[in-house]
Design a protein around this motif. Structure first.
Motif, mmCIF file in Angstrom:
data_model
loop_
_atom_site.group_PDB
_atom_site.id
_atom_site.type_symbol
_atom_site.label_atom_id
_atom_site.label_comp_id
_atom_site.label_asym_id
_atom_site.label_seq_id
_atom_site.Cartn_x
_atom_site.Cartn_y
_atom_site.Cartn_z
ATOM 1 N N ASP A 6 -7.225 -14.178 -11.161
ATOM 2 C CA ASP A 6 -7.036 -16.133 -10.643
ATOM 3 C C ASP A 6 -7.037 -15.287 -9.045
ATOM 4 O OD1 ASP A 6 -6.166 -17.450 -12.579
ATOM 5 O OD2 ASP A 6 -4.355 -17.476 -12.685
ATOM 6 N N SER A 7 -6.509 -14.824 -8.085
ATOM 7 C CA SER A 7 -6.798 -14.898 -6.873
ATOM 8 C C SER A 7 -6.356 -13.492 -6.484
ATOM 9 C CB SER A 7 -5.023 -15.342 -5.849
ATOM 10 O OG SER A 7 -5.326 -15.012 -4.419
ATOM 11 N N PRO A 8 -8.465 -13.407 -6.561
ATOM 12 C CA PRO A 8 -8.274 -11.233 -6.260
ATOM 13 C C PRO A 8 -8.692 -10.790 -5.326
ATOM 14 C CG PRO A 8 -10.391 -12.294 -7.169
ATOM 15 C CD PRO A 8 -9.223 -13.560 -7.190
ATOM 16 N N ILE A 9 -7.457 -11.421 -4.173
ATOM 17 C CA ILE A 9 -7.974 -10.969 -3.012
ATOM 18 C C ILE A 9 -6.532 -10.821 -2.194
ATOM 19 C CG2 ILE A 9 -9.576 -13.119 -2.545
ATOM 20 C CD1 ILE A 9 -7.563 -14.729 -1.412
ATOM 21 N N GLU A 10 -5.781 -9.879 -2.645
ATOM 22 C CA GLU A 10 -4.368 -9.588 -1.840
ATOM 23 C C GLU A 10 -5.011 -8.043 -2.561
ATOM 24 O OE1 GLU A 10 -2.587 -10.625 0.632
ATOM 25 O OE2 GLU A 10 -3.643 -12.794 0.190
ATOM 26 N N SER A 11 -4.629 -7.008 -1.353
ATOM 27 C CA SER A 11 -4.562 -5.935 -2.015
ATOM 28 C C SER A 11 -3.689 -5.557 -1.946
ATOM 29 C CB SER A 11 -5.087 -4.638 -0.877
ATOM 30 O OG SER A 11 -4.397 -4.414 0.647
ATOM 31 N N ALA A 12 -2.086 -5.661 -2.001
ATOM 32 C CA ALA A 12 -0.341 -5.468 -2.201
ATOM 33 C C ALA A 12 -0.605 -5.711 -3.735
ATOM 34 C CB ALA A 12 -0.235 -6.234 -1.724
ATOM 35 N N ASP A 13 -1.298 -6.661 -4.539
ATOM 36 C CA ASP A 13 -1.225 -7.159 -5.920
ATOM 37 C C ASP A 13 -1.630 -6.135 -6.588
ATOM 38 O OD1 ASP A 13 -0.075 -9.908 -5.498
ATOM 39 O OD2 ASP A 13 -1.828 -10.871 -4.900
ATOM 40 N N PHE A 14 -2.935 -5.783 -5.993
ATOM 41 C CA PHE A 14 -3.269 -4.659 -6.523
ATOM 42 C C PHE A 14 -2.547 -3.029 -6.606
ATOM 43 C CE2 PHE A 14 -7.814 -7.369 -6.722
ATOM 44 C CZ PHE A 14 -7.622 -7.616 -7.932
ATOM 45 N N TYR A 15 -2.079 -3.420 -5.653
ATOM 46 C CA TYR A 15 -1.369 -1.819 -5.195
ATOM 47 C C TYR A 15 -0.096 -1.752 -6.668
ATOM 48 C CZ TYR A 15 1.094 1.768 -3.231
ATOM 49 O OH TYR A 15 2.311 2.224 -2.522
ATOM 50 N N LEU A 70 -10.050 -3.513 -1.016
ATOM 51 C CA LEU A 70 -9.009 -4.974 -0.684
ATOM 52 C C LEU A 70 -9.498 -4.611 0.943
ATOM 53 C CD1 LEU A 70 -8.287 -7.000 -3.395
ATOM 54 C CD2 LEU A 70 -10.447 -7.473 -2.273
ATOM 55 N N GLY A 71 -8.744 -3.476 1.417
ATOM 56 C CA GLY A 71 -8.113 -2.879 1.909
ATOM 57 C C GLY A 71 -9.010 -2.858 3.161
ATOM 58 N N ASP A 72 -10.257 -2.230 2.541
ATOM 59 C CA ASP A 72 -11.683 -1.590 3.559
ATOM 60 C C ASP A 72 -12.368 -2.768 4.025
ATOM 61 O OD1 ASP A 72 -11.146 1.260 3.189
ATOM 62 O OD2 ASP A 72 -12.100 1.353 1.971
ATOM 63 N N GLU A 73 -12.305 -3.900 3.223
ATOM 64 C CA GLU A 73 -13.033 -4.776 3.754
ATOM 65 C C GLU A 73 -12.500 -5.995 4.357
ATOM 66 O OE1 GLU A 73 -13.903 -7.592 0.434
ATOM 67 O OE2 GLU A 73 -14.946 -5.891 -1.013
ATOM 68 N N ALA A 74 -11.026 -5.704 4.619
ATOM 69 C CA ALA A 74 -10.359 -6.483 5.196
ATOM 70 C C ALA A 74 -9.717 -5.623 6.793
ATOM 71 C CB ALA A 74 -9.484 -7.258 4.500
ATOM 72 N N GLY A 75 -9.987 -5.003 7.037
ATOM 73 C CA GLY A 75 -9.506 -3.724 8.047
ATOM 74 C C GLY A 75 -8.537 -4.003 7.715
ATOM 75 N N PHE A 76 -7.252 -3.664 6.534
ATOM 76 C CA PHE A 76 -6.462 -3.525 6.909
ATOM 77 C C PHE A 76 -5.526 -1.974 5.755
ATOM 78 C CE2 PHE A 76 -2.188 -4.786 4.105
ATOM 79 C CZ PHE A 76 -1.059 -5.408 5.089
ATOM 80 N N GLU A 77 -5.597 -0.907 6.247
ATOM 81 C CA GLU A 77 -5.253 -0.196 5.556
ATOM 82 C C GLU A 77 -3.741 -0.048 5.355
ATOM 83 O OE1 GLU A 77 -7.353 2.992 7.900
ATOM 84 O OE2 GLU A 77 -8.642 1.721 8.287
ATOM 85 N N TYR A 78 -3.058 -0.587 4.677
ATOM 86 C CA TYR A 78 -1.788 -0.493 4.890
ATOM 87 C C TYR A 78 -1.477 -0.088 3.208
ATOM 88 C CZ TYR A 78 3.313 -0.982 4.528
ATOM 89 O OH TYR A 78 5.069 -1.207 3.679
ATOM 90 N N TYR A 79 -2.425 -0.376 2.504
ATOM 91 C CA TYR A 79 -2.053 0.305 1.350
ATOM 92 C C TYR A 79 -3.188 1.409 1.043
ATOM 93 C CZ TYR A 79 0.904 -3.628 0.479
ATOM 94 O OH TYR A 79 2.567 -4.874 0.678
ATOM 95 N N THR A 80 -3.525 1.527 1.787
ATOM 96 C CA THR A 80 -5.277 2.849 1.509
ATOM 97 C C THR A 80 -4.410 4.483 1.250
ATOM 98 O OG1 THR A 80 -6.194 1.889 2.510
ATOM 99 C CG2 THR A 80 -6.905 3.854 1.803
ATOM 100 N N LYS A 81 -3.786 4.524 2.434
ATOM 101 C CA LYS A 81 -3.056 6.577 1.400
ATOM 102 C C LYS A 81 -2.508 6.659 0.357
ATOM 103 C CE LYS A 81 -2.730 7.200 6.393
ATOM 104 N NZ LYS A 81 -2.544 7.737 7.535
ATOM 105 N N GLY A 82 -1.157 5.166 0.532
ATOM 106 C CA GLY A 82 -0.765 5.646 -0.758
ATOM 107 C C GLY A 82 -1.640 4.946 -2.208
ATOM 108 N N SER A 83 -2.235 4.482 -2.256
ATOM 109 C CA SER A 83 -3.621 3.992 -2.835
ATOM 110 C C SER A 83 -3.963 5.534 -3.591
ATOM 111 C CB SER A 83 -4.668 3.313 -2.623
ATOM 112 O OG SER A 83 -3.725 1.664 -2.995
ATOM 113 N N LEU A 84 -4.800 5.754 -2.524
ATOM 114 C CA LEU A 84 -5.300 7.580 -2.799
ATOM 115 C C LEU A 84 -4.421 8.283 -3.615
ATOM 116 C CD1 LEU A 84 -7.253 7.542 0.790
ATOM 117 C CD2 LEU A 84 -8.311 7.650 -1.678
#
Length: 182
Positions: free
Chosen positions: A78-87, A112-126
């Protein structure tokens, strides 16, 4: 606080107080009250997504991981815009052995993190995606994800995995590739 005494939130601060109340109930194992607040939030379009997110957190606290996954799947559809939700969804999926689904969720969190320039979840996701790839015997992708992380990067992974580092996963993936080539 019962829902009969509550007014619909008119600000983010009011919504946050209600969400905190639901989580406080969950922390006290008063799941019926926590879930009642979540259901009340879900009934109103303006707080529906917040209600599903909170219900996912309450269900996770209850160890109802399948229910939590369903709620977060609803949030991201319904709201696929938050990297935190996918993480968060990826973590739950990985914990339930749904490695293909977890891989897709972590990929979306990274995008989503890349698109928003918000890398908070990137390392953990990797790192978590590398673990999911490793469990799928996709060693090349596990190595690729770990190679994008700084040396020594680590985090706790639930279940039998425990503390995992970039180097742990790289070593396992490289050893599996060598064994496969023999």
């Amino acid at each position: 606080m019962t829902i009969e005494n509550m007014n619909r939130p008119e600000s983010d601060e009011e919504l946050d107080r209600i969400l905190k109340k639901a989580y406080d109930y969950a922390c006290k194992s008063d799941y019926p009250k926590a879930l009642e607040i979540c259901e009340w939030l879900i009934q109103d379009k303006s707080t529906e997504i917040a209600g599903y997110r909170e219900r996912a957190a309450v269900r996770e606290h209850m160890r109802d991981f399948d229910g939590a996954i369903c709620d977060l799947q609803r949030v991201v559809s319904d709201s696929p815009i938050e990297s935190a939700d996918f993480y968060g969804l990826g973590l739950l999926q990985l914990g339930q052995g749904l490695t293909i689904e977890a891989t897709a969720s972590f990929t979306k969190a990274i995008e989503l993190g890349d698109e928003a320039g918000f890398e908070y979840y990137t390392k953990g996701s990797l790192l978590f995606r590398a673990e999911a790839y490793l469990k799928q015997c996709d060693y090349e992708n596990a190595i690729r994800d770990c190679s994008a992380l700084p040396a020594g990067y680590n985090t706790y992974m639930g279940g039998a995995s425990g503390m995992r580092s970039r180097e742990n996963i790289l070593d396992e993936a490289n050893a599996a590739l060598k064994s496969k080539q023999r």
